[in-house]
Design a protein around this motif. Structure first.
Motif, short mmCIF file in Angstrom:
data_model
loop_
_atom_site.label_atom_id
_atom_site.label_comp_id
_atom_site.label_asym_id
_atom_site.label_seq_id
_atom_site.Cartn_x
_atom_site.Cartn_y
_atom_site.Cartn_z
N ARG A 36 -1.89 6.46 -0.59
CA ARG A 36 -3.14 5.76 -0.10
C ARG A 36 -3.26 5.40 1.25
O ARG A 36 -4.30 5.58 1.85
N ARG A 37 -2.37 5.17 2.10
CA ARG A 37 -2.26 5.02 3.52
C ARG A 37 -2.71 6.32 4.11
O ARG A 37 -3.38 6.17 5.16
N ASP A 38 -1.90 7.34 3.97
CA ASP A 38 -2.12 8.74 4.51
C ASP A 38 -3.61 9.15 4.07
O ASP A 38 -4.14 9.76 5.09
N LYS A 39 -4.19 8.88 3.11
CA LYS A 39 -5.59 9.31 2.67
C LYS A 39 -6.51 8.64 3.66
O LYS A 39 -7.38 9.31 4.21
N ARG A 40 -6.27 7.37 3.61
CA ARG A 40 -7.09 6.59 4.70
C ARG A 40 -7.10 6.94 6.30
O ARG A 40 -8.06 6.96 6.79
N ARG A 41 -5.89 7.60 6.69
CA ARG A 41 -5.57 7.91 7.97
C ARG A 41 -6.19 9.37 8.12
O ARG A 41 -6.10 9.77 9.24
N SER A 42 -6.07 10.07 7.13
CA SER A 42 -6.37 11.58 7.36
C SER A 42 -7.85 11.97 8.01
O SER A 42 -7.91 13.18 8.56
N ASN A 43 -8.70 10.99 8.00
CA ASN A 43 -10.12 11.31 8.45
C ASN A 43 -10.00 11.52 10.02
O ASN A 43 -10.93 11.85 10.64
N VAL A 96 0.88 -1.11 0.03
CA VAL A 96 -0.06 -0.23 0.07
C VAL A 96 0.94 1.28 0.06
O VAL A 96 1.89 1.33 0.87
N LYS A 101 2.09 5.12 0.38
CA LYS A 101 2.15 5.94 1.41
C LYS A 101 0.99 7.15 1.19
O LYS A 101 0.19 7.44 2.17
#
Length: 60
Positions: A12-19, A8, A10
């Motif tokens: 895509r991972r950070d987009k998921r965690r940004s919420n 995955v 970085k």
């Protein structure tokens, strides 16, 4: 056990965690005694009343 086929990225991972940081604004209600805004289910800091009963002594 399921294993990811590809790494995955970085981004895509950070987009998921940004919420996580998007927290709701706390709701406020008016105190029935003085009309000041206060947090629900808390004692009014202005007059000291909670559910029509004086809980804190406030000097006028």
């Amino acid at each position: 056990m399921a294993v990811p086929k590809r790494k995955v990225s970085k981004a895509r991972r950070d987009k998921r965690r940004s919420n996580v940081w998007k927290l709701d604004v706390p709701a406020f209600s008016k105190c029935p005694q003085c009309g000041e805004l206060k947090a629900p289910h808390k004692v009014c800091t202005n007059c000291g009343y909670y559910k029509g009963v004086q809980v804190l002594k406030k000097e006028a």
